[in-house]
Design a protein around this motif. Structure first.
Motif, PDB file in Angstrom:
ATOM      1  N   MET A 418       0.866  -1.180   0.000  1.00  0.00           N
ATOM      2  CA  MET A 418       0.000   0.000   0.000  1.00  0.00           C
ATOM      3  C   MET A 418       0.898   1.224   0.000  1.00  0.00           C
ATOM      4  O   MET A 418       1.931   1.238   0.660  1.00  0.00           O
ATOM      5  CB  MET A 418      -0.883   0.018   1.253  1.00  0.00           C
ATOM      6  CG  MET A 418      -1.942   1.131   1.269  1.00  0.00           C
ATOM      7  SD  MET A 418      -1.374   2.797   1.691  1.00  0.00           S
ATOM      8  CE  MET A 418      -1.025   2.626   3.434  1.00  0.00           C
ATOM      9  N   ASP A 419       0.522   2.245  -0.753  1.00  0.00           N
ATOM     10  CA  ASP A 419       1.263   3.508  -0.747  1.00  0.00           C
ATOM     11  C   ASP A 419       0.266   4.657  -0.812  1.00  0.00           C
ATOM     12  O   ASP A 419      -0.920   4.453  -1.109  1.00  0.00           O
ATOM     13  CB  ASP A 419       2.244   3.561  -1.921  1.00  0.00           C
ATOM     14  CG  ASP A 419       3.433   4.476  -1.640  1.00  0.00           C
ATOM     15  OD1 ASP A 419       3.405   5.203  -0.623  1.00  0.00           O
ATOM     16  OD2 ASP A 419       4.379   4.475  -2.438  1.00  0.00           O
ATOM     17  N   THR A 420       0.753   5.856  -0.547  1.00  0.00           N
ATOM     18  CA  THR A 420      -0.151   7.003  -0.461  1.00  0.00           C
ATOM     19  C   THR A 420      -0.128   7.841  -1.733  1.00  0.00           C
ATOM     20  O   THR A 420       0.929   8.098  -2.298  1.00  0.00           O
ATOM     21  CB  THR A 420       0.211   7.890   0.738  1.00  0.00           C
ATOM     22  OG1 THR A 420       1.550   8.365   0.579  1.00  0.00           O
ATOM     23  CG2 THR A 420       0.115   7.114   2.035  1.00  0.00           C
ATOM     24  N   VAL A 421      -1.307   8.250  -2.162  1.00  0.00           N
ATOM     25  CA  VAL A 421      -1.477   9.204  -3.257  1.00  0.00           C
ATOM     26  C   VAL A 421      -1.606  10.600  -2.663  1.00  0.00           C
ATOM     27  O   VAL A 421      -0.938  11.540  -3.071  1.00  0.00           O
ATOM     28  CB  VAL A 421      -2.729   8.873  -4.094  1.00  0.00           C
ATOM     29  CG1 VAL A 421      -2.860   9.825  -5.282  1.00  0.00           C
ATOM     30  CG2 VAL A 421      -2.712   7.429  -4.563  1.00  0.00           C
ATOM     31  N   PHE A 462      -6.690  -8.874   1.893  1.00  0.00           N
ATOM     32  CA  PHE A 462      -7.181  -8.332   3.167  1.00  0.00           C
ATOM     33  C   PHE A 462      -6.069  -7.575   3.893  1.00  0.00           C
ATOM     34  O   PHE A 462      -6.308  -6.513   4.478  1.00  0.00           O
ATOM     35  CB  PHE A 462      -7.714  -9.462   4.050  1.00  0.00           C
ATOM     36  CG  PHE A 462      -9.177  -9.775   3.837  1.00  0.00           C
ATOM     37  CD1 PHE A 462     -10.101  -9.558   4.840  1.00  0.00           C
ATOM     38  CD2 PHE A 462      -9.629 -10.295   2.631  1.00  0.00           C
ATOM     39  CE1 PHE A 462     -11.446  -9.836   4.655  1.00  0.00           C
ATOM     40  CE2 PHE A 462     -10.971 -10.584   2.430  1.00  0.00           C
ATOM     41  CZ  PHE A 462     -11.887 -10.359   3.442  1.00  0.00           C
ATOM     42  N   HIS A 463      -4.854  -8.118   3.866  1.00  0.00           N
ATOM     43  CA  HIS A 463      -3.713  -7.482   4.531  1.00  0.00           C
ATOM     44  C   HIS A 463      -3.482  -6.076   3.978  1.00  0.00           C
ATOM     45  O   HIS A 463      -3.384  -5.104   4.737  1.00  0.00           O
ATOM     46  CB  HIS A 463      -2.469  -8.350   4.333  1.00  0.00           C
ATOM     47  CG  HIS A 463      -1.231  -7.806   4.976  1.00  0.00           C
ATOM     48  ND1 HIS A 463      -0.732  -8.304   6.156  1.00  0.00           N
ATOM     49  CD2 HIS A 463      -0.373  -6.828   4.606  1.00  0.00           C
ATOM     50  CE1 HIS A 463       0.369  -7.634   6.501  1.00  0.00           C
ATOM     51  NE2 HIS A 463       0.606  -6.735   5.556  1.00  0.00           N
ATOM     52  N   GLN A 497      -2.469  -6.985   9.589  1.00  0.00           N
ATOM     53  CA  GLN A 497      -2.537  -8.356  10.091  1.00  0.00           C
ATOM     54  C   GLN A 497      -3.866  -8.619  10.785  1.00  0.00           C
ATOM     55  O   GLN A 497      -4.418  -9.723  10.708  1.00  0.00           O
ATOM     56  CB  GLN A 497      -1.368  -8.611  11.041  1.00  0.00           C
ATOM     57  CG  GLN A 497      -0.020  -8.583  10.344  1.00  0.00           C
ATOM     58  CD  GLN A 497       1.155  -8.670  11.313  1.00  0.00           C
ATOM     59  OE1 GLN A 497       1.040  -8.293  12.479  1.00  0.00           O
ATOM     60  NE2 GLN A 497       2.283  -9.137  10.840  1.00  0.00           N
ATOM     61  N   PHE A 498      -4.387  -7.601  11.439  1.00  0.00           N
ATOM     62  CA  PHE A 498      -5.673  -7.691  12.126  1.00  0.00           C
ATOM     63  C   PHE A 498      -6.791  -8.073  11.151  1.00  0.00           C
ATOM     64  O   PHE A 498      -7.588  -8.976  11.417  1.00  0.00           O
ATOM     65  CB  PHE A 498      -5.946  -6.334  12.779  1.00  0.00           C
ATOM     66  CG  PHE A 498      -7.354  -6.125  13.253  1.00  0.00           C
ATOM     67  CD1 PHE A 498      -7.770  -6.636  14.465  1.00  0.00           C
ATOM     68  CD2 PHE A 498      -8.248  -5.380  12.487  1.00  0.00           C
ATOM     69  CE1 PHE A 498      -9.083  -6.422  14.919  1.00  0.00           C
ATOM     70  CE2 PHE A 498      -9.547  -5.159  12.932  1.00  0.00           C
ATOM     71  CZ  PHE A 498      -9.969  -5.685  14.150  1.00  0.00           C
TER      72      PHE A 498
END
Length: 682
Positions: A418-421, A462-463, A497-498
């Motif tokens: 995941m990364d931020t835009v 999901f992660h 992880q949750f």
């Protein structure tokens, strides 16, 4: 023609972006930041200095984001402009991190009488800013100061080079056959993908690659032992001095340089080693505490892993006359044993997890947990035809958005992330919504066959969505502590992880699964087998993760000069202490260990296990109250996801759970309850 990067909108106009736009745009935006900094220093204060600087730096960040992203998912023509921009941006941030006038503004704000009554996010952003100045060498003088800045720039270049070498080595190797019998044992989905890969290259027959889906299919299912050996050897020797592409993309010198520069950075700041520097911004108290945590877990998990390995050897000998298991036999034999013991395989499950259904179910799970609705928007520009875009809504109000690039393809970096835009913040134009990139590497649809996921890939989705929620559901509007910003690195894996836990709950599985042809739900018998097999070889998986974590931490805690030979020697030592599986002589895992050499996990890979304690313990409250208990979901949303980095991670956990973390839930979820650990992230 105007340069779109100079005034990037919330959603980047990907179809308008060109590599030649990068350098002039980044140079102009950095100039704007430098000019605003000087104006802010003339009239020091929270709004006049820090907020005004955040505004222009957000423009820089949002321009650099698609440049960095396109380099990861398309590579090719974006590589050179990205690396040039990276050098410019790194130099800017290093220079700012050593700006004493700005540092003094932070100090003055922290010392002001009104500071104690400030809102918590505002106070925390100043406190973290002061810490980061110190870790950026603001107190250094003369040659040491210049050296620290030069090292920072060079480290950014080397990390990019490391990642490029891994990607190029992955793309450089293929194996072609026109005899389908060579692929006996491979699932039809994998054979179809190999056929498609060959067609793409203008070849007849089938093409095996080192991309994740292809590699895993061969290692897990191919009856052709020689093919397994070839593919395994090519994969574990990537970017090294051995193997089929020996020396061509060799990361040996890159690793040596990275480690030497990191060690020097720590020494310049008065620290014994880089591990100590790394922990300065993490939850863990000190190096001894991390190693005690890892070694204690390894010591107690290894006997169970050895028993699992002994079972595997006995099974291979009795069933397949394999008297000596080779590294390329492990996954294949394990799959056979799993099928015999539980009468189930990932391939048997795959038809029940079509990508579209899993995605729909994931969104339904999140809506039940956190009251967030997800809707696709097909009008948004993307960088590839397979990429999707979605908006998040709460109570009918649009609150965030994300791009989802789910499928493997050539020139796309492997793995999932995941990364931020864009970051949620209060700007001059109003509240800026958080936008994320979610990237995976699943097998794409082939012909009439839709993309079908293994259950392992379902948990990966999901992660990454858990990371995305941490970024997108924040209620903080100061960039430095919004979303994942400011969160201790060894706590940042907790939400991801949750969320994985719901992949194992029957009520949730019913929402994410149905047969891709008939629409029938996952049969109760298959579900029972899947759940029974959940912890199959979990101890072997645990010690493998600990092998990587201990190697990483000891590597960065070493005060020796770590040459390639010593790096390999340390890897071998850790394996002797922790690992239970055989290793090929060509194995150069470290040469492709992008997490620590090209990512943010240097002296921090332990974070996966550390955060797993937090995530398992957090989920145990849902086990007590009900996995879709709305009050518990609201509590997790308000205490964890909405808070970003505005408060210490441990304090947020205690607020949610009512106590400090307990390791018992992790051991129970891993099927190794008998272990008793005396250490916890508390």
């Amino acid at each position: 023609m105007s340069n779109p990067l100079l005034n990037i909108p919330l959603l980047p106009p990907f179809t308008q972006l060109q590599p030649e736009q990068v350098e002039p745009a980044i140079a102009k935006l950095i100039g704007d930041c430098q000019g605003q900094l000087q104006r802010g220093l003339e009239n020091p204060g929270w709004e006049s200095t820090l907020q005004s600087l955040e505004q222009v730096q957000d423009q820089l960040n949002r321009a650099f984001s698609p440049i960095s992203h396109l380099n990861s998912v398309l590579s090719g023509e974006w590589r050179a402009p990205y690396e040039a921009a990276l050098a410019q941006v790194t130099a800017y941030w290093t220079e700012q991190g050593q700006n004493r006038e700005l540092y003094e503004v932070y100090q003055q704000l922290a010392a002001s009488p009104e500071f104690v009554s400030w809102p918590q996010p505002q106070k925390k952003s100043v406190e973290l800013g002061l810490r980061d100045f110190e870790l950026s060498g603001v107190g250094l003088e003369g040659e040491a100061r210049e050296r620290f800045a030069a090292n920072s720039k060079r480290l950014a270049e080397l990390s990019s080079q490391f990642a490029n070498n891994v990607l190029d080595a992955t793309n450089a190797w293929t194996w072609h056959t026109e005899d389908k019998a060579d692929l006996t044992g491979l699932p039809e989905t994998a054979i179809a993908a190999a056929k498609s890969a060959a067609n793409t290259k203008g070849k007849n027959g089938w093409l095996i690659t080192l991309e994740g889906p292809s590699y895993l299919a061969v290692m897990t299912h191919a009856e052709n032992r020689e093919l397994r050996r070839l593919v395994h050897t090519a994969f574990v020797s990537r970017a090294s001095e051995v193997g089929p592409n020996a020396g061509e993309f060799d990361n040996s010198g890159v690793m040596e340089s990275i480690l030497a520069l990191r060690a020097e950075q720590a020494q310049l700041l008065g620290m014994a080693n880089y591990a100590e520097l790394s922990l300065a911004s993490k939850m863990a108290p000190d190096c001894e505490g991390v190693l005690e945590f890892l070694n204690d877990l390894a010591k107690r998990a290894k006997p169970a892993a050895e028993r699992e390995m002994a079972e595997l050897r006995l099974f291979a000998s009795e069933e397949y006359k394999l008297e000596e298991l080779q590294p390329w036999d492990i996954a294949w034999v394990a799959e056979k044993l799993k099928q015999q013991r539980y009468a189930i395989s990932q391939e048997e499950l795959r038809p029940y997890f079509p990508y579209a259904k899993v995605l729909e179910g994931l969104f339904a799970v999140v809506e039940k947990l956190f009251g967030v609705a997800v809707q696709e928007d097909t009008t948004v520009e993307t960088w590839h035809k397979d990429v999707q875009f979605f908006w998040l809504y709460r109570n009918g109000e649009r609150i965030a958005g994300f791009y989802l690039d789910a499928f493997a393809r050539e020139k796309k970096r492997g793995g999932a992330w995941m990364d931020t835009v864009a970051t949620r913040r209060q700007g001059e134009e109003g509240l800026q919504l958080p936008i994320a990139y979610l990237v995976c590497n699943f097998s794409p649809a082939v012909g009439d066959m839709p993309s079908l996921l293994t259950h392992y890939e379902v948990t990966t989705l999901f992660h990454e969505f858990g990371h995305g929620l941490h970024h997108m559901l924040t209620q903080i509007a100061i960039a430095a502590v919004s979303g994942i910003n400011g969160v201790a690195w060894d706590a940042v894996e907790m939400p991801s992880q949750f969320l994985e836990n719901w992949c194992w709950q029957p009520e949730a599985i019913a929402m994410i699964s149905s047969h891709y042809q008939t629409g029938e739900p996952l049969p109760a018998e298959l579900l029972e087998k899947m759940l029974a097999a959940k912890n199959f070889q979990s101890a072997m998986f645990t010690v493998r993760q600990l092998e990587f974590a201990i190697f990483d931490f000891r590597l960065h805690a070493s005060e020796e000069v770590m040459e390639t030979q010593k790096i390999q020697q340390l890897m071998s030592e850790v394996r002797t202490e922790v690992a239970v599986v055989p290793v090929a002589k060509e194995n150069r895992f470290q040469h492709g260990f992008s997490h620590i050499f090209a990512g943010g996990y240097a002296a921090g890979y332990y974070s996966y296990k550390w955060a797993e304690v937090l995530s398992a313990d957090a989920f145990s409250l849902f086990e007590e109250k009900g996995i879709f208990d709305s009050a518990t979901g609201e509590s997790f949303l308000h205490s964890i996801l909405e808070q970003g980095g505005s408060r210490d991670a441990l304090d947020l956990f205690v607020e949610f759970r009512g106590r400090k973390p307990d390791v018992d839930a992790l051991l129970r979820h891993s099927g190794i309850e008998q272990l008793e650990l005396n250490i916890s992230p508390a």
